[in-house]
Design a protein around this motif. Structure first.
Motif, PDB file in Angstrom:
ATOM      1  N   THR A  87       0.841  -1.205   0.000  1.00  0.00           N
ATOM      2  CA  THR A  87       0.000   0.000   0.000  1.00  0.00           C
ATOM      3  C   THR A  87       0.876   1.256   0.000  1.00  0.00           C
ATOM      4  O   THR A  87       0.601   2.211  -0.728  1.00  0.00           O
ATOM      5  CB  THR A  87      -0.908   0.007   1.257  1.00  0.00           C
ATOM      6  OG1 THR A  87      -1.553  -1.268   1.341  1.00  0.00           O
ATOM      7  CG2 THR A  87      -1.948   1.090   1.185  1.00  0.00           C
TER       8      THR A  87
ATOM      9  N   ASP B  19       0.428  -3.798  -9.995  1.00  0.00           N
ATOM     10  CA  ASP B  19       0.211  -4.324  -8.641  1.00  0.00           C
ATOM     11  C   ASP B  19       0.166  -5.845  -8.749  1.00  0.00           C
ATOM     12  O   ASP B  19      -0.818  -6.417  -9.213  1.00  0.00           O
ATOM     13  CB  ASP B  19      -1.095  -3.739  -8.094  1.00  0.00           C
ATOM     14  CG  ASP B  19      -1.440  -4.253  -6.704  1.00  0.00           C
ATOM     15  OD1 ASP B  19      -0.836  -5.236  -6.254  1.00  0.00           O
ATOM     16  OD2 ASP B  19      -2.346  -3.664  -6.079  1.00  0.00           O
TER      17      ASP B  19
ATOM     18  N   LYS C  58       1.428 -11.437   1.412  1.00  0.00           N
ATOM     19  CA  LYS C  58       0.678 -12.477   0.699  1.00  0.00           C
ATOM     20  C   LYS C  58       1.541 -13.723   0.521  1.00  0.00           C
ATOM     21  O   LYS C  58       1.080 -14.844   0.673  1.00  0.00           O
ATOM     22  CB  LYS C  58       0.258 -11.999  -0.696  1.00  0.00           C
ATOM     23  CG  LYS C  58      -0.204 -10.584  -0.786  1.00  0.00           C
ATOM     24  CD  LYS C  58      -1.532 -10.366  -0.114  1.00  0.00           C
ATOM     25  CE  LYS C  58      -1.834  -8.876  -0.088  1.00  0.00           C
ATOM     26  NZ  LYS C  58      -2.949  -8.528   0.756  1.00  0.00           N
TER      27      LYS C  58
HETATM   28  N1  PMP Z   1      -2.946  -4.485  -3.689  1.00  0.00           N
HETATM   29  C1  PMP Z   1      -3.893  -5.432  -3.660  1.00  0.00           C
HETATM   30  C2  PMP Z   1      -4.587  -5.796  -4.932  1.00  0.00           C
HETATM   31  C3  PMP Z   1      -4.219  -6.072  -2.462  1.00  0.00           C
HETATM   32  O1  PMP Z   1      -5.175  -6.991  -2.433  1.00  0.00           O
HETATM   33  C4  PMP Z   1      -3.495  -5.722  -1.301  1.00  0.00           C
HETATM   34  C5  PMP Z   1      -3.812  -6.490  -0.050  1.00  0.00           C
HETATM   35  N2  PMP Z   1      -4.127  -5.804   1.032  1.00  0.00           N
HETATM   36  C6  PMP Z   1      -2.531  -4.710  -1.373  1.00  0.00           C
HETATM   37  C7  PMP Z   1      -2.285  -4.119  -2.590  1.00  0.00           C
HETATM   38  C8  PMP Z   1      -1.782  -4.205  -0.171  1.00  0.00           C
HETATM   39  O2  PMP Z   1      -0.797  -5.050   0.311  1.00  0.00           O
HETATM   40  P1  PMP Z   1      -0.056  -4.730   1.703  1.00  0.00           P
HETATM   41  O3  PMP Z   1      -0.879  -5.364   2.768  1.00  0.00           O
HETATM   42  O4  PMP Z   1       1.303  -5.309   1.568  1.00  0.00           O
HETATM   43  O5  PMP Z   1      -0.021  -3.249   1.861  1.00  0.00           O
END
Ligand code: PMP
Ligand code: GLN
Length: 382
Positions: free
Chosen positions: A95, A196, A230
């Motif tokens: 994010t 992404d 993930k």
């Molecule tokens: N992009 C997508 C499509 C997601 O599903 C997520 C999951 N929260 C994120 C970004 C963000 O990932 P993170 O928890 O590492 O900030």
């Protein structure tokens, strides 16, 4: 009166549905996170590094040992080499990487194309940069790019396109042919990309993930984002990374150093250790999650939900037209949580203009077998 910079933003659907699941005691298949433990060796490594005194700031771009592991993983997965000093940056979550990439290159009045259904963090990040999102709907049946719609949405103000593959919430994958078509479409335009790819290692049925990292023309203008959350079952660690060519990385780091400066040090050490010792973890992920997808889908076959198995991510969309066609998906999600004890995510919240006739909710299958069995039993009883 506060003049809100984000007047249309409320509390995210993920927070609301997880809170409702907690409140009602429903099985939480809404917000995407595993209900099983992260690898023990990874958790042990955190404690070891904290005890060893790795508790101060790490370098702004990320711990070198972790950047090296990221580059090694990229080389193994996609056959390309990236420079750990000038192209890889560790961030506190994907994010933050997305936010920084947008702030780095989007100016007031710029347009950013997002494909609906779109992940919820893109639009507020664009608006805070003074830009405007132009929403292009993916095809309603297979969530593929509609090229005519994309072409129609391009304007002289288009400065960025945000791709998401494997796609949340549909699980759809972008193919090499589609990346080629995109490269051709924007060849003569001054447009950046965010790709992404946080679900890059969650792909099924032998179909590989096609990364923008391996597309030379597109990579030259791209920020490619991923998340350790993930891949290593640690969403709460909020640790991710972004890979971009040196000039883009330099601009991104100017923002990152003032948004957060650096990621959490002992977590980076632990991830670096684990990745070095267990490169097979990534290779085993598709089979690991495919087994969960298939178990869950097999169990749902007798239900009145209809679905096609997703090619990627840990989310399964299901159609409930045969059950409560009278309910929109938000009301359906509330009804399923309150009356049937399974929390889901309505997909209309990922759209600027929801598709009126769509009757789809998203179920997260990153869960223990026992959770999936209990959830399927409840869903089959409806
Ligand atoms: N992009 C997508 C499509 C997601 O599903 C997520 C999951 N929260 C994120 C970004 C963000 O990932 P993170 O928890 O590492 O900030
Ligand atoms: N990416 C997660 C999902 O789609 C949610 C992350 C969050 O809660 N912000 O469920």
């Amino acid at each position: 009166m506060i003049s809100s910079k984000l007047p249309n933003v409320g509390t995210t659907i993920f927070t609301r549905m997880s809170a409702l699941a907690h409140e009602t005691g429903a099985l939480n298949l809404s917000q995407g996170f595993p209900d099983f433990a992260a690898p023990q060796a990874l958790c042990d490594a955190v404690g070891r590094h904290i005890a060893a005194g790795h508790n101060q700031y790490s370098p702004m771009a990320g711990l070198p040992a972790l950047r090296e592991q990221v580059a090694a993983k990229i080389a193994r997965s996609y056959g390309v080499s990236v420079n750990v000093d000038t192209e890889v940056t560790i961030t506190p979550g994907a994010t933050e990487a997305i936010f920084c990439a947008i702030q780095a290159v989007i100016n007031a009045g710029d347009e950013v194309i997002v494909f609906d259904p779109a992940y919820d963090s893109y639009e507020p990040s664009v608006e805070l940069a003074g830009g405007r999102c132009v929403h292009v709907q993916l095809s309603a049946n297979d969530f593929a790019i509609d090229w005519q719609k994309l072409e129609d949405a391009l304007s002289p103000r288009t400065r960025m396109i945000i791709l998401n593959t494997p796609h949340n919430p549909s699980g759809a994958l972008i193919s090499r042919a589609e990346l080629d078509q995109l490269a051709q479409l924007i060849a003569d335009r001054d447009i950046y990309l965010i790709s992404d790819e946080v679900y890059e290692h969650l792909v099924y049925d032998g179909v590989p993930h096609v990364s923008v990292l391996a597309h030379e023309a597109l990579y030259q203008r791209a920020f490619v984002v991923s998340s350790f959350g993930k891949t290593y079952h640690v969403t709460g660690w909020k640790t991710g990374y972004v890979v971009a060519p040196p000039a883009l990385t330099a601009e991104l780091r100017k923002v990152h150093q003032y948004v957060n400066f650096c990621g959490v040090t002992p977590l980076q050490w632990a991830l670096a250790d684990f990745m070095a010792a267990h490169p097979e973890h990534v290779e085993e992920l598709p089979a690991f999650y495919q087994a969960k997808r298939d178990l869950f889908c097999d169990l749902l076959v007798p239900s009145r939900f209809t679905f096609s198995r997703v090619p990627g991510t840990y989310f399964q969309l299901v159609d409930y037209s045969a059950i409560r066609p009278d309910l929109n998906d938000v009301d359906m999600s509330l009804w399923l949580t309150r009356e049937h004890g399974v929390a889901t995510i309505p997909i209309s919240v990922f759209y600027q203009q929801p598709v009126a006739e769509q009757r789809l909710v998203r179920l997260c299958f990153a869960k223990r077998e026992e959770t999936l069995r209990q959830a399927a039993e409840k869903l089959c009883g409806i």
